[in-house]
Design an enzyme around this catalytic site. Sequence first.
Site, PDB file in Angstrom:
ATOM      1  NE  ARG A  66       5.245  38.855  77.114  1.00 24.93           N
ATOM      2  CZ  ARG A  66       5.404  38.328  75.897  1.00 24.93           C
ATOM      3  NH1 ARG A  66       5.283  37.042  75.711  1.00 24.93           N
ATOM      4  NH2 ARG A  66       5.667  39.099  74.853  1.00 24.93           N
ATOM      5  CB  ILE A  92       9.698  36.890  73.659  1.00 21.37           C
ATOM      6  CG1 ILE A  92       8.632  36.166  74.478  1.00 21.37           C
ATOM      7  CG2 ILE A  92       9.626  38.366  73.979  1.00 21.37           C
ATOM      8  CD1 ILE A  92       8.820  36.337  76.011  1.00 21.37           C
ATOM      9  CB  SER A  93       5.343  35.190  70.191  1.00 21.19           C
ATOM     10  OG  SER A  93       6.094  34.434  69.286  1.00 21.19           O
ATOM     11  CD  GLN A  94       0.240  40.140  69.593  1.00 25.12           C
ATOM     12  OE1 GLN A  94       0.572  39.641  68.503  1.00 25.12           O
ATOM     13  NE2 GLN A  94      -0.835  40.872  69.744  1.00 25.12           N
TER      14      GLN A  94
END
Length: 241
Positions: A66, A92-94
Site C-alpha cells: 500500500r 485512497i480508502s481506509q
Amino acid sequence: MANFSKKSGLPLILGFALLLAAAPDAGHCQTLRDYTEARSNMVARQLKARDITDPRVLAAMGQVPRQRFVPDYLAPLAYGDHPLPIGSGQTISQPYIVALMSQWAEVKPGDRVLEVGTGSGYQAAVLAELTDQVFTMELLTELAQQAAERLKTLGYYQVRVKTGDGYRGWPEEAPFDAILVTAAAPQMPPALTAQLKEGGRLVIPLGEAGGDQTLVRLRKVKGDLKEEERLPVRFVPLVRE
Ligand code: SAH
C-alpha cells in the site's frame, strides 16, 4: 471515511503531519521491513480483529504494498486506519473499507471484475490478487495514467485501466461477476446493474456527496437486485462526465 476537498489541502497536510508524529506504529516506517511489519499489523488489528474473515482477502491485503500507492510523503502513514489523499482532490480508502468491499464482492479465481474509480490503483491491485480478470475505470486522465504505470511497475499486468466515465460501465467487457464502485453515487447507475451477471455482486456507496452514504452489497437474483449488506460510509462523489 473522510471526504477531502481541494480547499482543505493545507489543514489536511498539517493534520497528517501531526498524525505522523503521534502514530509510532505507522510513523517509523523507513525500511522495507518496517513496511512489511506495518502491513501485517494492519491485517491483524484492522481486518482480522474486525469482521474480515475471507482468507483470500486477508492474504491479498497482506500482499499488496500500500505504501507504493500513496504520495511519497505519506508513505509512512500508508498502513494507518484511515483514508489518505492521493492528489487531484481524491482519496485512497481506509484499508478496512478496501478489504470489506473485496470480501463483499466474493471474487473467485477467473471472475471478471469491474472497478469504477481507479484512483491510486490500490483496490484494483487487491482485486488482482483474487482474480486475473480486473477492469478498472477512472474519470481523471492523470490518475488513470499514474495508476496504470504503477500497477505495471508492481507486476499487476493483468489489470486493464481505462480513462472514462464509469457511470456507463465498460460494455465491451461486460458482463461482470462483480462490480465495485469506489465513489458515492446519488442513484444506482443503470448501466452497472445491466452489466452485472446473474448471481453477480454489486458493491456501491449510495448517497449524496458530503451527506449520509450507505455502502451496500446487492446481488442479481433472477434479474432483480437483492440487498444483502449495508454500512454507513463517506466516499468522494461519483462525478458525471
Ligand atoms: N479505489 C481507489 C480510490 C478511489 S477514490 C483506490 O484504491 O485508490 C474515487 C475515484 O473515483 C477518484 O479517483 C475519482 O476521480 C473517481 N471517479 C469519480 N467519478 C468517476 C466516474 N464517473 N467514473 C470513473 N471514476 C470516477
